[in-house]
Structure formats: structure tokens, C-alpha cells
Motif scaffolding. Structure first.
Motif, PDB file in Angstrom:
ATOM      1  N   ASP A   5       0.814  -1.207   0.000  1.00  0.00           N
ATOM      2  CA  ASP A   5       0.000   0.000   0.000  1.00  0.00           C
ATOM      3  C   ASP A   5       0.850   1.260   0.000  1.00  0.00           C
ATOM      4  N   SER A   6       2.109   1.143   0.408  1.00  0.00           N
ATOM      5  CA  SER A   6       2.978   2.320   0.423  1.00  0.00           C
ATOM      6  C   SER A   6       3.600   2.570  -0.942  1.00  0.00           C
ATOM      7  N   TYR A   7       3.486   1.600  -1.860  1.00  0.00           N
ATOM      8  CA  TYR A   7       4.042   1.767  -3.201  1.00  0.00           C
ATOM      9  C   TYR A   7       3.043   2.476  -4.113  1.00  0.00           C
ATOM     10  N   PRO A   8       3.528   3.247  -5.081  1.00  0.00           N
ATOM     11  CA  PRO A   8       2.625   3.799  -6.096  1.00  0.00           C
ATOM     12  C   PRO A   8       1.903   2.671  -6.830  1.00  0.00           C
ATOM     13  N   PHE A  88       0.796   5.431   0.037  1.00  0.00           N
ATOM     14  CA  PHE A  88       1.097   6.272  -1.129  1.00  0.00           C
ATOM     15  C   PHE A  88       0.336   7.591  -1.097  1.00  0.00           C
ATOM     16  N   GLU A  89      -0.970   7.525  -0.826  1.00  0.00           N
ATOM     17  CA  GLU A  89      -1.784   8.732  -0.830  1.00  0.00           C
ATOM     18  C   GLU A  89      -1.341   9.698   0.267  1.00  0.00           C
ATOM     19  N   LYS A  91       1.692  10.087   1.448  1.00  0.00           N
ATOM     20  CA  LYS A  91       2.949  10.744   1.051  1.00  0.00           C
ATOM     21  C   LYS A  91       2.669  11.903   0.106  1.00  0.00           C
ATOM     22  N   ARG A  92       1.777  11.690  -0.832  1.00  0.00           N
ATOM     23  CA  ARG A  92       1.445  12.767  -1.775  1.00  0.00           C
ATOM     24  C   ARG A  92       0.825  13.960  -1.043  1.00  0.00           C
ATOM     25  N   TYR A 104       7.472  14.984  -3.365  1.00  0.00           N
ATOM     26  CA  TYR A 104       7.477  13.524  -3.474  1.00  0.00           C
ATOM     27  C   TYR A 104       7.360  13.161  -4.954  1.00  0.00           C
ATOM     28  N   TRP A 106       7.800   9.770  -8.018  1.00  0.00           N
ATOM     29  CA  TRP A 106       7.866   8.317  -8.220  1.00  0.00           C
ATOM     30  C   TRP A 106       7.864   8.008  -9.702  1.00  0.00           C
ATOM     31  N   GLU A 131      11.079   5.708  -6.056  1.00  0.00           N
ATOM     32  CA  GLU A 131      10.297   6.820  -5.539  1.00  0.00           C
ATOM     33  C   GLU A 131      11.162   7.565  -4.544  1.00  0.00           C
TER      34      GLU A 131
END
Length: 350
Positions: A5-8, A88-89, A91-92, A104, A106, A131
Motif C-alpha cells: 500500500d505504500s508503493y505507487p 502512497f496517498e 505521502k502525496r 514527493y 515516483w 520513488e
């Protein structure tokens, strides 16, 4: 939360499907899959002969006794991993909601001056498995202070971001000192008689930036692990200084072959960029390198500092047409957006 879930989203598809993204060129094979020992420079006892050979024959060297505290790099590694492991969301949002000078990115290492990823023309569908955060050192003080939030998770994230800022400022001071020291020494090996003003134009501390990279692991077998973390390129900088973890994956081109550079604890890797090649009149070369994931069972983290000339500094060389760094940067970005890859110095040959 699953680590995926942390990956794009594009990374998740590659990892789950085991189908590596296309690359923009056919690359030479890593002959023999061999490690290669790059030259070692002791910053406390700078040997100009070893430095000259390293710059002339390699364009890259390992730096020991650099004076960066191990406790600092360990803390920076820990907080970087913590921030990059956020969903991911999140971090953005974290780097946009607070109007942060940090950004940020990726899927590509090609960024514009604001730190936003460039769309890659005809190669726009390609994804580099990387990323990270783009950190312009001169703007760190503009990062808004952490404020209390109603949401405990948001409060914790902003607290981590503040800790990241403090550590990055301290690391930036160390790494800038190293770059200035090395540039002065390299200029001496070239017998460049530069005034103080000219030295600061060629190596402008205000342009220094740091990028924190994360290359995701893969659980889908060797095929996904062969996906490039970062494609073949030379840096546009004067000097780049890399701190990597123990995972490995950096490869350099020596002659017409690719070789793997193994990580060594408590050392830094210094590489010369395109601007140093021009300043040296091609006596020293900007090294071609890439990142391929050897250990696919865990993420790879690295922190790289880049420093450039002043943007309006006119760089003259007998090998190239005079240009400013701003002109070089604009041409690189135009090529990436139109044809999908960097051309670099050949654009400026007479």
C-alpha cells in the motif's frame, strides 16, 4: 497496512504481475556479473595523485574518513524509511497540503526545478522502480513548522517530517563541506586558477539538493527483480555524493562493460557529473551508472546530494559551445519531454 500500500499503484502492478517495465534503450550486458573495486579517497589525507587517477580513469570513487557522524546517517536512514513507508496517498498529501518546498516523486528520476516528475514524451509509459523525496537545501528553513492536528496519525506524520527537516539540515551542512573540499582539490589537480567568485559560480552551494530514494522489493521472483530501479544516465551536476544502504544495486560502466559497485559501511560514493566534465575540458568524465535490484527481498534506500553551478554562470570549454547551466537544464528537460531520454552534453558540441 500491507507494505504494498505504500508503493505507487504502477509499482504494485509490476510487483504483482512480475512484468518489468520497458526500458528506453538496449543496454550492454553486465559482463560476468562481477563486482569492481573503485578507487578509495581518504578525505583526511587527500592524495592528489590518487584523486587525479580516480577522476580521469573512473569518474567515481569511494570516500572514507568523511567526518559525517554515523549516528546522523543512521537516524536519517530511519526517518527516511519511516516517511517512505507511509501509504502512497499520505505521502502525496503530506508534501502538498503544507505547501512544502520538499516534493514527493515516483516512477522516474527526471524532475523539473520544482522537484516534480517530468512526463517522458514517447517513453511516458515507462516506469523506473524508484520513488523518493526531493529536498532543496536552501529551502528547508521554509518548511512550515509542525502544528497540532485533530488526527493523531496526521500529527505523527508532521512530527516525523519536522524530525526529517532537522536531520536533513545537519546532514546538508556536512555533505556541502565535503563537496566544497573535493571541488577545490579537483580544481587543483586540473591546475585551474579560479578566483573565489569563479569557484562559487562553478560550485554554487545554494543549488545543492538532496534526493532520498526508495527502490521497492519484490516478492514475484527474479523477473520483477530485474526491473531497473534507475535507468542508464549521467548526472547533470558538478559533483554527486551518495550514501546507500547495504542492499546494493549500483552499477557503473567501465569501458563498454557494466560492473557492480558493492556497498561498504560508513563510506560515501562520489561521482563526477556533466558539469565537471565540461569544466575539466573532458579530462575528467561524467560516469554512466544505473541501479538494478540484486536483493529483491527488501527495499533499497539511498540518499544522494547533487550540486550545480550558478544557473546564470557561463561555462566555457574548448570541447563545447559556451552555455549556462540554466540552458543545459532546459535542454535536458526538453529532450526528456519530447523523446523520453536525456541527451546531455552532445547537444552542446560545436
Amino acid at each position: 497496512m500491507s507494505i504494498s500500500d505504500s508503493y505507487p499503484p504502477a509499482f504494485r502492478r509490476v510487483i504483482n504481475d512480475g512484468d518489468p517495465p520497458a526500458t528506453p534503450e538496449i543496454e550492454p550486458v553486465l559482463v560476468g556479473d562481477k563486482d569492481i573495486p573503485i578507487p578509495v579517497i581518504d578525505l583526511e589525507r587527500l592524495d592528489k595523485e590518487i584523486l587525479t587517477e580516480a577522476c580521469k580513469e573512473w569518474g567515481i570513487f569511494r570516500l572514507e574518513n568523511h567526518g559525517v557522524p554515523l549516528a546522523l546517517t543512521s537516524k536519517l536512514q530511519e526517518i527516511s524509511e519511516s516517511l517512505l513507508s507511509l501509504p502512497f496517498e499520505n505521502k502525496r498529501e503530506l508534501f502538498t497540503a503544507v505547501k512544502s518546498p520538499l516534493s514527493y516523486f515516483w516512477g522516474t528520476p527526471a524532475l523539473n526545478r520544482l522537484g516534480d516528475a517530468l512526463k517522458r514524451g514517447t517513453q511516458a509509459s515507462n516506469v523506473n522502480m524508484v520513488e523518493g523525496f526531493n529536498v532543496p537545501l536552501s529551502s528547508l528553513s521554509k518548511l512550515p513548522a509542525s502544528t497540532s492536528c485533530d488526527d493523531d496519525d496526521d500529527d505523527a506524520q508532521h512530527s516525523r517530517l519536522e524530525s526529517f527537516r532537522v536531520l536533513m539540515e545537519e546532514y546538508g551542512r556536512h555533505i556541502t563541506r565535503i563537496a566544497v573540499t573535493l571541488f577545490h582539490a579537483i580544481a587543483q589537480t586540473l591546475n585551474l586558477e579560479l578566483s573565489g567568485d569563479r569557484r562559487s559560480e562553478y560550485l554554487s552551494e545554494s543549488t545543492g539538493l538532496i534526493r532520498v530514494y526508495r527502490y521497492p522489493s519484490s516478492s514475484s521472483g527474479e523477473t520483477a527483480g530485474e526491473a531497473l530501479g534507475m535507468e542508464v544516465h549521467t548526472d547533470s551536476s558538478v559533483i554527486s555524493v551518495l550514501k546507500e544502504d547495504e542492499t546494493g544495486g549500483l552499477e557503473i560502466m567501465k569501458g563498454e562493460e557494466w560492473f557492480r559497485v558493492e556497498p561498504v559501511a560508513n563510506t560515501l560514493i562520489v561521482s563526477l557529473g556533466d558539469m565537471m566534465q565540461v569544466i575539466s575540458d573532458d579530462a575528467y568524465k561524467s560516469v554512466k551508472h544505473r541501479v538494478k535490484k540484486k536483493d529483491i527481498k527488501r527495499d533499497r534506500y539511498s540518499v544522494c546530494y547533487f550540486v550545480f553551478p550558478q544557473r546564470d554562470c557561463v561555462i566555457k570549454s574548448s570541447k563545447y559551445k559556451p552555455f549556462t547551466y540554466s540552458e543545459f537544464e532546459a535542454q535536458v528537460q526538453a529532450d526528456i519531454q519530447s523523446i523520453g531520454t536525456k541527451i546531455g552534453l552532445p547537444r552542446f558540441t560545436p
